[in-house]
Design a protein around this motif. Structure first.
Motif, PDB file in Angstrom:
ATOM      1  N   SER A  18      21.476 -14.377  -3.124  1.00  0.00           N
ATOM      2  CA  SER A  18      20.662 -14.792  -1.984  1.00  0.00           C
ATOM      3  C   SER A  18      19.200 -14.871  -2.419  1.00  0.00           C
ATOM      4  CB  SER A  18      20.817 -13.754  -0.867  1.00  0.00           C
ATOM      5  OG  SER A  18      19.861 -13.955   0.135  1.00  0.00           O
ATOM      6  N   VAL A  19      18.579 -16.035  -2.214  1.00  0.00           N
ATOM      7  CA  VAL A  19      17.179 -16.227  -2.585  1.00  0.00           C
ATOM      8  C   VAL A  19      16.332 -16.141  -1.319  1.00  0.00           C
ATOM      9  CG1 VAL A  19      15.498 -17.771  -3.644  1.00  0.00           C
ATOM     10  CG2 VAL A  19      17.844 -17.707  -4.508  1.00  0.00           C
ATOM     11  N   THR A  20      15.346 -15.228  -1.325  1.00  0.00           N
ATOM     12  CA  THR A  20      14.404 -15.092  -0.226  1.00  0.00           C
ATOM     13  C   THR A  20      13.002 -15.068  -0.818  1.00  0.00           C
ATOM     14  OG1 THR A  20      14.548 -12.678  -0.306  1.00  0.00           O
ATOM     15  CG2 THR A  20      16.028 -13.808   1.228  1.00  0.00           C
ATOM     16  N   PHE A  21      12.000 -14.992   0.043  1.00  0.00           N
ATOM     17  CA  PHE A  21      10.618 -14.958  -0.414  1.00  0.00           C
ATOM     18  C   PHE A  21       9.893 -13.804   0.252  1.00  0.00           C
ATOM     19  CE2 PHE A  21      12.178 -19.175  -1.065  1.00  0.00           C
ATOM     20  CZ  PHE A  21      11.706 -19.478  -2.338  1.00  0.00           C
ATOM     21  N   GLY A  22       9.112 -13.059  -0.542  1.00  0.00           N
ATOM     22  CA  GLY A  22       8.326 -11.948  -0.021  1.00  0.00           C
ATOM     23  C   GLY A  22       7.156 -12.444   0.807  1.00  0.00           C
ATOM     24  N   LYS A  23       6.394 -11.514   1.384  1.00  0.00           N
ATOM     25  CA  LYS A  23       5.253 -11.849   2.235  1.00  0.00           C
ATOM     26  C   LYS A  23       4.242 -12.740   1.531  1.00  0.00           C
ATOM     27  CE  LYS A  23       5.567  -7.692   5.001  1.00  0.00           C
ATOM     28  NZ  LYS A  23       4.960  -6.422   5.369  1.00  0.00           N
ATOM     29  N   ASN A  24       4.036 -12.527   0.239  1.00  0.00           N
ATOM     30  CA  ASN A  24       3.057 -13.330  -0.511  1.00  0.00           C
ATOM     31  C   ASN A  24       3.699 -14.532  -1.204  1.00  0.00           C
ATOM     32  OD1 ASN A  24       4.478 -12.025  -2.473  1.00  0.00           O
ATOM     33  ND2 ASN A  24       2.707 -11.137  -3.506  1.00  0.00           N
ATOM     34  N   GLY A  25       4.956 -14.852  -0.840  1.00  0.00           N
ATOM     35  CA  GLY A  25       5.629 -16.013  -1.411  1.00  0.00           C
ATOM     36  C   GLY A  25       6.393 -15.735  -2.691  1.00  0.00           C
ATOM     37  N   THR A  26       6.459 -14.488  -3.113  1.00  0.00           N
ATOM     38  CA  THR A  26       7.180 -14.128  -4.335  1.00  0.00           C
ATOM     39  C   THR A  26       8.678 -14.342  -4.153  1.00  0.00           C
ATOM     40  OG1 THR A  26       5.539 -12.437  -4.862  1.00  0.00           O
ATOM     41  CG2 THR A  26       7.680 -12.243  -5.952  1.00  0.00           C
ATOM     42  N   PRO A  27       9.319 -15.121  -5.040  1.00  0.00           N
ATOM     43  CA  PRO A  27      10.771 -15.300  -4.938  1.00  0.00           C
ATOM     44  C   PRO A  27      11.508 -13.998  -5.252  1.00  0.00           C
ATOM     45  CG  PRO A  27       9.815 -16.814  -6.564  1.00  0.00           C
ATOM     46  CD  PRO A  27       8.741 -15.900  -6.123  1.00  0.00           C
ATOM     47  N   ILE A  28      12.570 -13.742  -4.483  1.00  0.00           N
ATOM     48  CA  ILE A  28      13.418 -12.560  -4.670  1.00  0.00           C
ATOM     49  C   ILE A  28      14.861 -13.041  -4.594  1.00  0.00           C
ATOM     50  CG2 ILE A  28      14.092 -10.299  -3.776  1.00  0.00           C
ATOM     51  CD1 ILE A  28      11.336 -10.327  -2.254  1.00  0.00           C
ATOM     52  N   THR A  29      15.651 -12.748  -5.618  1.00  0.00           N
ATOM     53  CA  THR A  29      17.076 -13.059  -5.581  1.00  0.00           C
ATOM     54  C   THR A  29      17.836 -11.744  -5.615  1.00  0.00           C
ATOM     55  OG1 THR A  29      16.774 -15.191  -6.685  1.00  0.00           O
ATOM     56  CG2 THR A  29      18.980 -14.243  -6.751  1.00  0.00           C
ATOM     57  N   SER A  30      18.767 -11.586  -4.681  1.00  0.00           N
ATOM     58  CA  SER A  30      19.559 -10.360  -4.556  1.00  0.00           C
ATOM     59  C   SER A  30      21.046 -10.690  -4.596  1.00  0.00           C
ATOM     60  CB  SER A  30      19.257  -9.664  -3.224  1.00  0.00           C
ATOM     61  OG  SER A  30      17.892  -9.410  -3.086  1.00  0.00           O
ATOM     62  N   PHE A  31      21.824  -9.771  -5.141  1.00  0.00           N
ATOM     63  CA  PHE A  31      23.273  -9.912  -5.134  1.00  0.00           C
ATOM     64  C   PHE A  31      23.891  -8.548  -5.404  1.00  0.00           C
ATOM     65  CE2 PHE A  31      21.649 -11.005  -9.311  1.00  0.00           C
ATOM     66  CZ  PHE A  31      22.399 -10.220 -10.180  1.00  0.00           C
ATOM     67  N   ARG A  32      25.197  -8.438  -5.176  1.00  0.00           N
ATOM     68  CA  ARG A  32      25.928  -7.207  -5.462  1.00  0.00           C
ATOM     69  C   ARG A  32      26.686  -7.402  -6.777  1.00  0.00           C
ATOM     70  NH1 ARG A  32      25.715  -2.495  -3.300  1.00  0.00           N
ATOM     71  NH2 ARG A  32      27.881  -2.299  -2.743  1.00  0.00           N
ATOM     72  N   LEU A  33      26.737  -6.335  -7.561  1.00  0.00           N
ATOM     73  CA  LEU A  33      27.392  -6.368  -8.871  1.00  0.00           C
ATOM     74  C   LEU A  33      28.450  -5.280  -8.918  1.00  0.00           C
ATOM     75  CD1 LEU A  33      27.273  -7.570 -11.808  1.00  0.00           C
ATOM     76  CD2 LEU A  33      25.798  -5.632 -12.359  1.00  0.00           C
ATOM     77  N   ALA A  34      29.666  -5.650  -9.298  1.00  0.00           N
ATOM     78  CA  ALA A  34      30.757  -4.692  -9.449  1.00  0.00           C
ATOM     79  C   ALA A  34      30.973  -4.427 -10.923  1.00  0.00           C
ATOM     80  CB  ALA A  34      32.037  -5.241  -8.828  1.00  0.00           C
ATOM     81  N   SER A  35      30.916  -3.161 -11.298  1.00  0.00           N
ATOM     82  CA  SER A  35      31.163  -2.766 -12.679  1.00  0.00           C
ATOM     83  C   SER A  35      32.369  -1.842 -12.690  1.00  0.00           C
ATOM     84  CB  SER A  35      29.937  -2.043 -13.245  1.00  0.00           C
ATOM     85  OG  SER A  35      30.207  -1.552 -14.530  1.00  0.00           O
ATOM     86  N   ARG A  36      33.378  -2.229 -13.437  1.00  0.00           N
ATOM     87  CA  ARG A  36      34.555  -1.362 -13.467  1.00  0.00           C
ATOM     88  C   ARG A  36      34.885  -0.987 -14.903  1.00  0.00           C
ATOM     89  NH1 ARG A  36      39.002  -5.745 -11.721  1.00  0.00           N
ATOM     90  NH2 ARG A  36      37.335  -6.252 -10.340  1.00  0.00           N
ATOM     91  N   GLN A  37      35.358   0.194 -15.038  1.00  0.00           N
ATOM     92  CA  GLN A  37      35.773   0.706 -16.331  1.00  0.00           C
ATOM     93  C   GLN A  37      37.292   0.759 -16.360  1.00  0.00           C
ATOM     94  OE1 GLN A  37      33.394   1.427 -18.652  1.00  0.00           O
ATOM     95  NE2 GLN A  37      31.988   0.643 -17.110  1.00  0.00           N
ATOM     96  N   SER A  38      37.850   0.786 -17.532  1.00  0.00           N
ATOM     97  CA  SER A  38      39.292   0.952 -17.665  1.00  0.00           C
ATOM     98  C   SER A  38      39.556   1.885 -18.838  1.00  0.00           C
ATOM     99  CB  SER A  38      39.978  -0.401 -17.874  1.00  0.00           C
ATOM    100  OG  SER A  38      39.462  -1.040 -19.014  1.00  0.00           O
ATOM    101  N   HIS A  39      40.716   2.475 -18.829  1.00  0.00           N
ATOM    102  CA  HIS A  39      41.109   3.357 -19.929  1.00  0.00           C
ATOM    103  C   HIS A  39      42.589   3.143 -20.225  1.00  0.00           C
ATOM    104  CE1 HIS A  39      42.160   5.762 -16.377  1.00  0.00           C
ATOM    105  NE2 HIS A  39      43.088   6.300 -17.142  1.00  0.00           N
ATOM    106  N   HIS A  40      42.976   3.479 -21.441  1.00  0.00           N
ATOM    107  CA  HIS A  40      44.355   3.275 -21.868  1.00  0.00           C
ATOM    108  C   HIS A  40      45.146   4.560 -21.637  1.00  0.00           C
ATOM    109  CE1 HIS A  40      47.733   2.655 -24.722  1.00  0.00           C
ATOM    110  NE2 HIS A  40      47.627   1.420 -24.244  1.00  0.00           N
ATOM    111  N   ASP A  41      46.219   4.446 -20.878  1.00  0.00           N
ATOM    112  CA  ASP A  41      47.124   5.568 -20.648  1.00  0.00           C
ATOM    113  C   ASP A  41      48.177   5.519 -21.751  1.00  0.00           C
ATOM    114  OD1 ASP A  41      49.173   7.307 -19.881  1.00  0.00           O
ATOM    115  OD2 ASP A  41      48.862   6.894 -17.741  1.00  0.00           O
ATOM    116  N   GLN A  42      48.054   6.430 -22.716  1.00  0.00           N
ATOM    117  CA  GLN A  42      48.958   6.393 -23.869  1.00  0.00           C
ATOM    118  C   GLN A  42      50.396   6.714 -23.482  1.00  0.00           C
ATOM    119  OE1 GLN A  42      47.185   8.933 -26.846  1.00  0.00           O
ATOM    120  NE2 GLN A  42      45.779   7.320 -27.503  1.00  0.00           N
ATOM    121  N   ALA A  43      50.599   7.570 -22.498  1.00  0.00           N
ATOM    122  CA  ALA A  43      51.958   7.928 -22.074  1.00  0.00           C
ATOM    123  C   ALA A  43      52.696   6.709 -21.516  1.00  0.00           C
ATOM    124  CB  ALA A  43      51.914   9.036 -21.030  1.00  0.00           C
TER     125      ALA A  43
END
Length: 176
Positions: free
Chosen positions: A16-41
């Motif tokens: 999402s692109v918005t602009f601050g009070k002084n016209g500064t561009p701001i881009t925001s978004f959500r980021l998903a970070s997932r980890q995984s591991h190996h189950d040896q059994a």
């Protein structure tokens, strides 16, 4: 709390692109970070629960991120981690936000072709630093400067192809 962090993950919302009070561009978004591991059994990979971050970019990074990033893409983000506790009338919780210094596509998943962005023209109220390589004095000399360096914006969208040799030479001059 504020720490420097690098996270790789998948963009979970449309930027999402918005602009601050002084016209500064701001881009925001959500980021998903997932980890995984190996189950040896079981001899299989187990995907752990995702960690979600709100990411905010500002100024030229926000402009470029708004034009370059899409929901579902794998990226790497480096910036300041900001953790805040919040409370409203009904709920309380903790927000985790990254104020990004840099963002890029994760090359584990993609190949890219870099395209140089043209910085917006500066006004007398801007306190931005001049270009460290060369700084043209006027709009006319700026256009000549950009054309001389191969920075012509053919599509008019604020992006120009990178002239790798000229950029390498320019940065080499900075190092000497």
């Amino acid at each position: 709390m504020s720490d420097h962090i690098t996270i790789s993950g998948v963009i979970g919302t449309d930027p999402s692109v918005t602009f601050g009070k002084n016209g500064t561009p701001i881009t925001s978004f959500r980021l998903a970070s997932r980890q995984s591991h190996h189950d040896q059994a079981k001899d299989e990979w187990i995907v752990d629960e995702s960690c979600w971050y709100s990411v905010k970019t500002f100024r030229q990074l926000a402009t470029n991120a708004g034009k370059s990033l899409n929901k579902g893409e794998h990226i790497v983000v480096t910036g300041r981690l900001v953790v805040r506790k919040w409370t409203n009338a009904e709920k309380s919780g903790t927000s985790v936000e990254i104020i990004a210094d840099s963002v890029g596509h994760d090359l584990t998943w993609y190949t890219t072709t870099p395209v140089r962005s043209v910085a917006p023209s500066r006004t007398s109220t801007d306190q931005a630093e001049p270009d460290p390589v060369e700084s043209p004095e006027s709009e006319e000399s700026a256009s000549a400067f950009e054309a001389e360096r191969g920075q012509v914006d053919p599509a008019g969208d604020g992006f120009v192809p990178i002239d790798t040799d000229a950029d390498v030479d320019a940065y080499a001059r900075l190092d000497s």
